[in-house]
Design a protein around this motif. Sequence first.
Motif: not given
Length: 120
Positions: A71-81
């Motif tokens: 969720e934190l990464l998504r808020e920062r707009q960082i792609p994740l796998v």
Amino acid sequence: MTQLQGLSVLVVEDEGSVALLIEDMLQDLGCEIVASVARLAEALKVAATAEVDLAVLDVNLDGQPVFPVAELLRERQIPLVFSTGYGTSGLPREFSSHPVLCKPFSMTELQQTVALALRR
């Protein structure tokens, strides 16, 4: 040289040997490992501040779900796998559109899944 050359990556994985394998594969693809962490609290701290282009997240960190980090990464707009042995059924609905690597996976599968995450 691959399309992943120079990509800065955060790896969150609680199994040491699996983390090393993921790191080695990513480095072989030209990526730079910015941080590799195994526990949720540390992952949250790193995810909040690290300058990364992508994150590879183990879904289950020693019994704790990784979704607060996601969720934190998504808020920062960082792609994740997501990396998991449970398949896509282990993901909550809000993360079901993110790419999933099913353990065990090959370098080709990792490369394809990372490329997919970057195109999102």
